[in-house]
Write an enzyme that holds these catalytic residues in place. Structure first.
Site, PDB file in Angstrom:
ATOM      1  N   TRP A  71     -15.896  -4.708  -3.568  1.00  0.00           N
ATOM      2  CA  TRP A  71     -14.802  -3.725  -3.466  1.00  0.00           C
ATOM      3  C   TRP A  71     -15.370  -2.499  -4.162  1.00  0.00           C
ATOM      4  CZ3 TRP A  71      -9.890  -2.519  -1.912  1.00  0.00           C
ATOM      5  CH2 TRP A  71      -9.148  -1.633  -2.686  1.00  0.00           C
ATOM      6  N   LYS A 468      11.921  -0.958  -4.501  1.00  0.00           N
ATOM      7  CA  LYS A 468      11.386  -2.329  -4.660  1.00  0.00           C
ATOM      8  C   LYS A 468      12.457  -3.340  -4.273  1.00  0.00           C
ATOM      9  CE  LYS A 468       8.142  -1.675  -4.790  1.00  0.00           C
ATOM     10  NZ  LYS A 468       7.094  -0.720  -4.873  1.00  0.00           N
TER      11      LYS A 468
HETATM   12  C1  F6R Z   1       6.341   0.328  -1.242  1.00  0.00           C
HETATM   13  C2  F6R Z   1       5.068   0.718  -0.669  1.00  0.00           C
HETATM   14  C3  F6R Z   1       5.028   1.855   0.270  1.00  0.00           C
HETATM   15  C4  F6R Z   1       3.759   2.701   0.059  1.00  0.00           C
HETATM   16  C5  F6R Z   1       3.662   3.796   1.132  1.00  0.00           C
HETATM   17  C6  F6R Z   1       2.481   4.709   0.888  1.00  0.00           C
HETATM   18  O1  F6R Z   1       6.218  -0.738  -2.128  1.00  0.00           O
HETATM   19  O2  F6R Z   1       4.059   0.116  -0.947  1.00  0.00           O
HETATM   20  O3  F6R Z   1       6.163   2.639   0.166  1.00  0.00           O
HETATM   21  O4  F6R Z   1       3.829   3.282  -1.211  1.00  0.00           O
HETATM   22  O5  F6R Z   1       3.539   3.194   2.390  1.00  0.00           O
HETATM   23  O6  F6R Z   1       1.283   4.003   0.885  1.00  0.00           O
HETATM   24  P1  F6R Z   1      -0.016   4.618   0.257  1.00  0.00           P
HETATM   25  O7  F6R Z   1       0.201   4.751  -1.215  1.00  0.00           O
HETATM   26  O8  F6R Z   1      -1.095   3.631   0.597  1.00  0.00           O
HETATM   27  O9  F6R Z   1      -0.242   5.959   0.888  1.00  0.00           O
END
Ligand code: F6R
Length: 591
Positions: A71, A468
């Site tokens: 990773w 959440k």
């Molecule tokens: C909620 C969640 C989503 C992400 C959103 C943005 O628990 O995980 O709301 O925060 O889809 O995703 P990223 O941060 O990957 O751009």
């Protein structure tokens, strides 16, 4: 989080290692590799992407080998950067998890003595250092090498001339599987369980020598005995570290994630070069979902600490605004670095003249290639769809960015930095209250609606808490600034709508108590999240979730972890799927 597997025994090492690496796939990886000792040579394969069908790979015949799923943290995902890494002679191979923080100076030192590096990784300094120290005794060479390393490591090393593996651990996990006439070393138990359930957990500072049919552990140069334990779990349980769901495991990883993120950017001082922000007159955040909520907290922090005006835009809506951005720092926050709306908003912000900074968890993701500057969170791969540890890691980076932008002197910010440094302990203090939180969650699990409220920094905390709750428990949860309730949402309150109130120790506290009284007058059950030292709150509410006291600015961390646990246990009491909620995906790559 990378995965390590090493084998020495009577089977073909490549077959064991590849199947063990597949057992570690849940940790997430972008590339992988295996090295096997064959006729006094190291035979290697390295590949990008997933392992896929393990039966299609054959490295070489041999009964000793090492492998790794990577990773990326230093250097983009590529075959060259994939482990194992070798030295100049090609006789020594190394796999490593963790971060070598002094790798740059070691690399320069080694290059000045003629070592030629082929990768961009921090790990490669290890193989070259071992080469310098190797005088026929691999254990001695590894011991001398780790004396030169700063940072964290779990590493396994092999030499082409002997069926022997040497492993060492410091702040990165390693576990030894003890089979009949075979030994398997790995970063986690699932890699071992197909071969044996008898394991030895290595401790920080341990050095382990694996020989055919035997092993020795050394600590501070002296031979030590470590207990052999029997694992009672199935492979599936073991992947989750014994937790029932990845979400819970990831919440419990938060103290370590904070340590790793602070380790990256905070030593004596904040190690973030913010010179690219010189002369900007405003900041605009662009993000989605949980990352949007982190942005709202970022707004609070930057305006409060640095006095710079901040806008926060949903990435999907920013597309329609397109304001002039010549003196703007656009900060995109994205765990995955692949969210389509965020990427499009970043491209537009650049076109409009903004300087762009991305706060990202996944190295080499598209966002990191669009942005002018990147700061990585060190949350490691997040498996559960609901963002938990990655959100907290985003907040930690935002505290550091806001403090850096503030222009405060080191002594002026020392109090806040000290509090940030003890944040892993404070979060452990929240996790200690899990049983009480579970009991409250069980009481909430029968309701169909909930309201989350707060003021000031409590508003984005409430918004993230509600998100959440709704995404994993399927309870309709709304979040409102407490002062807004009387402008409409009051109509929804009543005995069937519990209210979750975030109480922060600042100028909003008294007025929040007043709002809670108004809510109680509408017969809603109230759950308060507040500090241990809050002696008042019991008089006003039905249930209290206590968290360690912090400066109000840091309640975003402590309260959010408590609300993540509340959502988790509510969803669990309702029998929800949790890690893969209906209709949701971890990475949203469509607009
Ligand atoms: C909620 C969640 C989503 C992400 C959103 C943005 O628990 O995980 O709301 O925060 O889809 O995703 P990223 O941060 O990957 O751009």
């Amino acid at each position: 989080m990378c995965g390590i597997a090493g084998y020495i025994g009577f089977r073909r090492a490549d077959e064991v290692i590849i199947s063990a690496l597949k057992r570690l796939e849940y940790r997430g990886y972008d590339s992988w590799g295996v090295a096997v000792r064959h006729e006094n040579e190291i035979r290697l394969i390295k590949r990008m992407g997933a392992i896929g069908d393990e039966k299609t790979y054959s490295v070489a015949e041999g009964n000793a080998g090492i492998g790794h799923t990577r990773w990326a943290t230093h250097g983009k995902p590529s075959e060259i950067n994939a482990h194992p890494h070798t030295d100049c002679s090609g006789k020594i191979a190394v796999v490593h998890n963790g971060i070598i923080s002094n790798f740059q100076s070691l690399k320069e030192e080694l290059e000045s003595r003629g070592h030629v590096f082929s990768s961009e990784t921090d790990t490669e300094v290890i193989s070259h250092l071992i080469e310098e120290f190797y005088k026929g005794d691999l254990r001695e060479a590894v011991e001398k090498t780790i004396g030169r390393l700063k940072g964290s490591y779990a590493l396994v090393v092999m030499h082409a001339e002997k069926d022997e593996l040497v492993a060492a651990r410091y702040k990165s996990p390693l576990v030894l599987g003890v089979g009949d006439d075979e030994l398997i070393i790995a970063s986690d138990v699932p890699a071992i369980l197909d071969y044996t359930s008898r394991v030895v957990y290595l401790e920080d500072g341990d050095l382990l020598v694996l020989m055919k049919g035997d092993f020795e552990i050394f600590s501070d140069g002296r031979k030590v005995n470590r207990k052999v334990e029997t694992i009672p779990w199935s492979i599936e349980d073991a992947e989750k570290g014994g937790y029932e769901h990845f979400m819970l495991k990831e919440i419990h990883e938060i103290p370590r994630v904070i340590e790793d993120t602070l380790f990256e950017y905070l030593s004596d001082d904040i190690e973030i070069d913010i010179s690219f922000a010189a002369g900007v007159s405003e900041v605009t955040f662009i993000a989605c979902g949980t990352s949007y909520h982190a942005s709202l907290i970022g707004k609070h922090l930057i305006e409060k600490l640095a006095g710079i005006p901040v806008r926060v835009e949903f990435a999907s809506e920013f597309i329609y605004h397109q304001p002039p951005m010549h003196r703007t720092l656009a900060i995109a926050i994205t765990q995955s670095g692949e969210t389509a709306d965020t990427l499009e908003a970043m491209r537009i912000a650049k076109k409009l003249g903004a300087r762009t900074l991305a706060i990202v968890n996944v190295l080499g993701s598209t966002a990191t290639r669009i942005a002018d500057h990147v700061l990585y969170t060190r949350a490691g791969p997040e498996i559960s769809v609901a963002a938990t540890k990655s959100f907290i890691a985003q907040l930690i980076v935002l505290y550091l960015v806001a403090l850096k932008l503030s222009g405060m002197t080191k002594s002026e910010m020392e109090g806040l930095l000290d509090e940030l440094r003890i944040m892993p302990e404070l979060v452990k203090g929240v996790l200690e209250h899990e049983d009480e939180i579970r009991a409250i969650a069980e009481k909430l699990s029968d309701y169909g609606n909930m309201m989350y409220i707060g003021r000031g920094i409590g508003v984005p905390i409430a918004m993230e808490g509600a998100l959440k709750m709704k995404e994993i428990s399927y309870i309709h949860a709304e979040a409102y600034p407490a002062g807004e309730l009387k402008h409409g949402p009051f109509a929804l309150l009543g005995e069937r709508t519990p209210v979750i109130a975030s109480l922060t120790p600042d100028e909003t506290y008294e007025i929040m108590l007043g709002n809670i009284k108004e809510v109680k007058a509408r017969e809603s059950i109230v759950v308060a999240v507040t500090g241990h030292d809050d002696a008042e709150v019991e008089k006003y509410v039905d249930h209290v979730i206590r968290v360690p006291r912090t400066d109000a600015l840091f309640t975003a961390v402590t309260h959010s972890v408590a609300l993540q646990l509340l959502a988790y246990h509510t969803a669990k009491a309702r029998g929800c799927e949790i890690d893969k909620p209906r209709n949701l995906a971890k990475s949203v790559t469509v607009e």
